[in-house]
Enzyme design. Structure first.
Site, short mmCIF file in Angstrom:
data_model
loop_
_atom_site.label_atom_id
_atom_site.label_comp_id
_atom_site.label_asym_id
_atom_site.label_seq_id
_atom_site.Cartn_x
_atom_site.Cartn_y
_atom_site.Cartn_z
N ARG A 1 0.81 -1.23 0.00
CA ARG A 1 0.00 0.00 0.00
C ARG A 1 0.84 1.27 0.00
O ARG A 1 0.37 2.33 0.40
CB ARG A 1 -0.98 0.00 1.18
CG ARG A 1 -2.01 -1.12 1.12
CD ARG A 1 -3.12 -0.92 2.14
NE ARG A 1 -4.13 -1.95 2.02
CZ ARG A 1 -4.16 -3.07 2.73
NH1 ARG A 1 -3.19 -3.30 3.62
NH2 ARG A 1 -5.11 -3.95 2.56
N LYS B 1 3.03 11.32 -10.79
CA LYS B 1 2.15 10.53 -11.65
C LYS B 1 2.85 9.23 -12.01
O LYS B 1 3.96 9.24 -12.54
CB LYS B 1 1.82 11.31 -12.94
CG LYS B 1 0.64 12.24 -12.82
CD LYS B 1 0.25 12.75 -14.20
CE LYS B 1 -0.98 13.64 -14.14
NZ LYS B 1 -1.36 14.13 -15.48
N GLU C 1 8.73 18.16 -24.52
CA GLU C 1 8.21 18.58 -23.22
C GLU C 1 8.77 19.94 -22.82
O GLU C 1 8.09 20.74 -22.18
CB GLU C 1 8.53 17.54 -22.14
CG GLU C 1 7.89 16.17 -22.36
CD GLU C 1 6.40 16.14 -22.03
OE1 GLU C 1 5.85 17.18 -21.60
OE2 GLU C 1 5.78 15.08 -22.21
N LYS D 1 7.36 22.78 -13.48
CA LYS D 1 6.62 21.59 -13.05
C LYS D 1 6.39 21.64 -11.54
O LYS D 1 5.30 21.34 -11.05
CB LYS D 1 7.40 20.32 -13.43
CG LYS D 1 6.70 18.99 -13.10
CD LYS D 1 5.60 18.67 -14.07
CE LYS D 1 4.93 17.34 -13.78
NZ LYS D 1 5.54 16.19 -14.48
N GLU E 1 -4.17 17.13 -9.97
CA GLU E 1 -4.84 17.57 -11.19
C GLU E 1 -6.31 17.89 -10.98
O GLU E 1 -7.19 17.47 -11.73
CB GLU E 1 -4.68 16.51 -12.30
CG GLU E 1 -4.77 17.10 -13.69
CD GLU E 1 -4.33 16.13 -14.77
OE1 GLU E 1 -5.15 15.83 -15.64
OE2 GLU E 1 -3.16 15.68 -14.74
N ARG F 1 -3.14 21.84 -12.79
CA ARG F 1 -2.18 20.85 -13.29
C ARG F 1 -2.57 20.32 -14.67
O ARG F 1 -1.72 19.81 -15.41
CB ARG F 1 -2.03 19.70 -12.29
CG ARG F 1 -0.95 18.71 -12.69
CD ARG F 1 -0.56 17.76 -11.58
NE ARG F 1 0.43 16.82 -12.06
CZ ARG F 1 1.12 15.99 -11.29
NH1 ARG F 1 0.94 16.00 -9.98
NH2 ARG F 1 1.99 15.15 -11.81
N ASN G 1 -0.86 18.93 -19.61
CA ASN G 1 -1.24 17.96 -20.65
C ASN G 1 -1.28 18.59 -22.03
O ASN G 1 -1.81 17.98 -22.98
CB ASN G 1 -2.61 17.36 -20.31
CG ASN G 1 -2.57 16.51 -19.07
OD1 ASN G 1 -1.71 15.65 -18.92
ND2 ASN G 1 -3.48 16.75 -18.14
N HIS H 1 -0.88 16.54 -25.18
CA HIS H 1 -0.97 15.13 -24.80
C HIS H 1 -2.29 14.49 -25.19
O HIS H 1 -2.38 13.27 -25.30
CB HIS H 1 -0.75 14.98 -23.30
CG HIS H 1 0.66 15.21 -22.86
ND1 HIS H 1 1.33 16.38 -23.10
CD2 HIS H 1 1.53 14.41 -22.19
CE1 HIS H 1 2.56 16.30 -22.60
NE2 HIS H 1 2.70 15.11 -22.06
N HIS I 1 -1.51 11.25 -26.97
CA HIS I 1 -1.75 9.93 -26.39
C HIS I 1 -2.56 9.05 -27.33
O HIS I 1 -2.32 7.83 -27.43
CB HIS I 1 -2.47 10.06 -25.05
CG HIS I 1 -1.58 10.44 -23.91
ND1 HIS I 1 -2.05 10.78 -22.66
CD2 HIS I 1 -0.23 10.53 -23.83
CE1 HIS I 1 -1.03 11.05 -21.87
NE2 HIS I 1 0.08 10.92 -22.55
N HIS J 1 6.90 8.95 -27.13
CA HIS J 1 6.02 9.89 -26.43
C HIS J 1 6.28 11.33 -26.86
O HIS J 1 5.34 12.09 -27.12
CB HIS J 1 6.21 9.75 -24.92
CG HIS J 1 5.36 10.69 -24.11
ND1 HIS J 1 3.99 10.64 -24.11
CD2 HIS J 1 5.70 11.73 -23.30
CE1 HIS J 1 3.50 11.60 -23.34
NE2 HIS J 1 4.52 12.28 -22.83
#
Length: 376
Positions: free
Chosen positions: A135, A157, A199, A243, A253, A257, A261, A264, A268, A281
């Protein structure tokens, strides 16, 4: 080192960035970056448990594994290692199972730490395994690609891909430390360096107009050896600061935040539809930024001159600005519905309004998306 703090309510942490000394000097395997010698002491200062699982791939371990393990061992840590195959297509639950098996074999405890030594794929998988083993145990990120240094290693993330979508399985799990040494970039393939630049350009568009201008002033951005060390150092510090600022304001997010993206959403979809094999990517994000920029122009949000500046910068890095051959536009439209940012059935886009400023909207008609994609 430059230290940047990520301020969070539950667990703040530092991004420690060394300086690039000489972009043209080669890096032999026997002369690994000096900051890797410090990883053991840096982790000891955090008073982490003695058991460490170092996660990497074969190529990265060959270059830097011996130095990292020696540093950890000399600081009193018991080190086991896990080698995963490279590439986005291996970012799956099967790879995570291997990580779990080695964690069990070495009896990792809740005070133990997983160390991600590698690019974004290794960082994402190691972070997800650390988030879910017992956990949640410690994770330290030691990124070795430009993309991971400026983006994926920071912010917590983590995740793996589903066959129908990128990073659909994941968790937020912040690292205890991010250690960055740009000297490792000297072993990075040119294609991966260019991927990281996507990026960096993203930060210029969404947050930092001065960084964007610095990139424009550079004659070449497609290879490390053509980029001045001062600019590399600025790229790292300004990107990481951007960042850190965004994540500190919105860890999970809930609002701000989402601007990270940019590029993206369509990116994606392109990655997923090409099986994570045809484009990497960064290349997909570059394509996505071109599309998002044109959508913003068509909606009257952005000036045509600014999208031309963005696209010229993308081309300067050697990144693609066109859709790959054979990608079906209707399949992209359908794939957008599986994006993590979809809310109440509406796809959310990050769209620029000026260099350094963006807005988030779910009011983008499908016809506009189709029109833009057909023009690519």
């Amino acid at each position: 080192m430059t230290l940047i703090n990520v301020n969070l309510p539950e667990q703040s942490y530092e991004i420690a960035i060394a300086s690039l000394r000489d972009a043209t000097r080669t890096l032999s395997d026997a002369n690994a970056p000096s900051s890797l010698d410090e990883i053991g002491q840096q982790m000891a200062n955090l008073k982490l448990g003695k058991k460490v699982l170092l996660v990497s791939n074969q190529t990265i371990l060959k270059h830097f594994g011996e130095r990292a393990i020696a540093s950890l061992t000399s600081a009193g840590f018991e080190v086991a290692s896990c080698t995963l195959p490279p590439g986005e297509r291996y970012k799956t639950l099967n790879s995570i199972q291997k990580l779990y098996d080695i964690a069990l074999e070495n009896r990792l405890e809740r005070s133990s730490t997983m160390v991600a030594l590698g690019g974004g794929v290794i960082g994402d998988m190691t972070g997800f395994a650390a988030a879910t083993w017992l956990r949640g145990i410690n994770v330290v990120q030691v990124p070795t690609s430009l993309l991971a240094m400026v983006d994926s290693a920071i912010g917590g993330k983590t995740g793996v891909n589903h066959p129908h979508g990128k990073n659909l399985i994941g968790a937020f799990h912040q690292p205890r430390l991010v250690l960055i040494d740009p000297d490792v970039l000297k072993t990075l393939p040119m294609r991966e360096f260019r991927a990281g630049m996507a990026e960096v350009i993203k930060y210029g568009v969404i947050w930092d107009a001065e960084l964007f201008a610095q990139l424009e002033a550079s004659k070449r951005l497609d290879q490390l050896r053509y980029v001045k060390p001062e600019l590399i150092n600025n790229i790292l510090t300004r990107s990481c600061q951007a960042k850190a600022d965004v994540v500190s304001k919105d860890e999970k997010e809930g609002g701000l935040r989402a601007i990270l993206n940019y590029g993206h959403t369509i990116g994606h979809a392109v990655e997923s539809l090409t099986g994570y094999r045809l484009v990497n990517h960064g290349e997909a994000v570059a394509i996505g930024m071109v599309a998002a920029g044109q959508i913003a122009v068509d909606l009257g949000l952005w000036q045509k001159e600014d999208t031309e500046r963005q696209n010229a910068l993308i081309q300067k890095t050697g990144l693609p600005t066109q859709l790959p051959d054979g990608v079906d536009i209707e399949a992209i439209i359908e794939a957008l519905q599986l994006d993590k940012k979809v809310k109440a059935g509406k796809v959310r886009f990050v769209l620029p309004t000026e260099i350094g400023v963006v807005t988030v909207t779910d009011e983008v008609p499908s016809d506009i998306i189709r029109q833009v994609l057909r023009g690519m």
